[in-house]
Design a protein around this motif. Sequence first.
Motif, short mmCIF file in Angstrom:
data_model
loop_
_atom_site.label_atom_id
_atom_site.label_comp_id
_atom_site.label_asym_id
_atom_site.label_seq_id
_atom_site.Cartn_x
_atom_site.Cartn_y
_atom_site.Cartn_z
N ASN A 96 37.64 30.51 50.16
CA ASN A 96 38.11 29.75 49.01
C ASN A 96 39.38 28.96 49.29
O ASN A 96 39.55 27.85 48.81
CB ASN A 96 38.27 30.66 47.79
CG ASN A 96 36.92 31.08 47.27
OD1 ASN A 96 36.01 30.29 47.13
ND2 ASN A 96 36.76 32.37 47.02
N THR A 116 33.38 37.71 39.33
CA THR A 116 33.39 36.45 40.08
C THR A 116 33.66 35.27 39.16
O THR A 116 34.46 34.38 39.49
CB THR A 116 32.06 36.26 40.83
OG1 THR A 116 31.94 37.29 41.81
CG2 THR A 116 31.98 34.91 41.51
N ASN A 150 36.43 36.32 50.89
CA ASN A 150 36.52 35.37 49.79
C ASN A 150 37.79 34.53 49.85
O ASN A 150 37.74 33.33 49.59
CB ASN A 150 36.43 36.09 48.45
CG ASN A 150 35.02 36.52 48.11
OD1 ASN A 150 34.05 36.00 48.64
ND2 ASN A 150 34.90 37.48 47.23
N ALA A 160 30.79 33.90 46.81
CA ALA A 160 30.73 35.19 46.11
C ALA A 160 29.38 35.87 46.34
O ALA A 160 29.32 37.10 46.50
CB ALA A 160 30.99 35.01 44.63
N GLY A 168 29.50 37.23 49.61
CA GLY A 168 30.38 38.40 49.47
C GLY A 168 29.68 39.57 48.81
O GLY A 168 29.87 40.73 49.20
#
Length: 130
Positions: free
Chosen positions: A124, A53, A120, A83, A86
Amino acid sequence: MPPEYAQLLMKLVKYGVVGGFGVAVDFSLTYLAKEKLRLNPYVANAIGFSVATCVNFFLNRIWTFRSHDPAILGQFGYFALAAIIGLGLNTLLLRWLYQRWKVPFYVAKLISTGVVVIWNFVINAFYTFA
């Protein structure tokens, strides 16, 4: 194809390249921690995922999204939060596949990682680096 879709597609491709590198870091460290250091597989998974990450943040910031936001720590915070969510999704799916369905550990990890990549990227692209 409209230019904004082309740009998004290029970002997705770059994100995939960075993600591939991150997967290599993740799997390498997970293997080292699980097989060589004999750590709990879920702890090993968290170590690999966490280091990957950090690597992915910097590569995506510089190359994929070309962010020049001076608030790098805040941006990393959003990236890390996505993250961590995630990681939770990754661990739950990994555990479900590995323990319940008896999918081999690294195959289950690959599947889990693929699902989390989608999460992600969306977060993002449209939030952290928007």
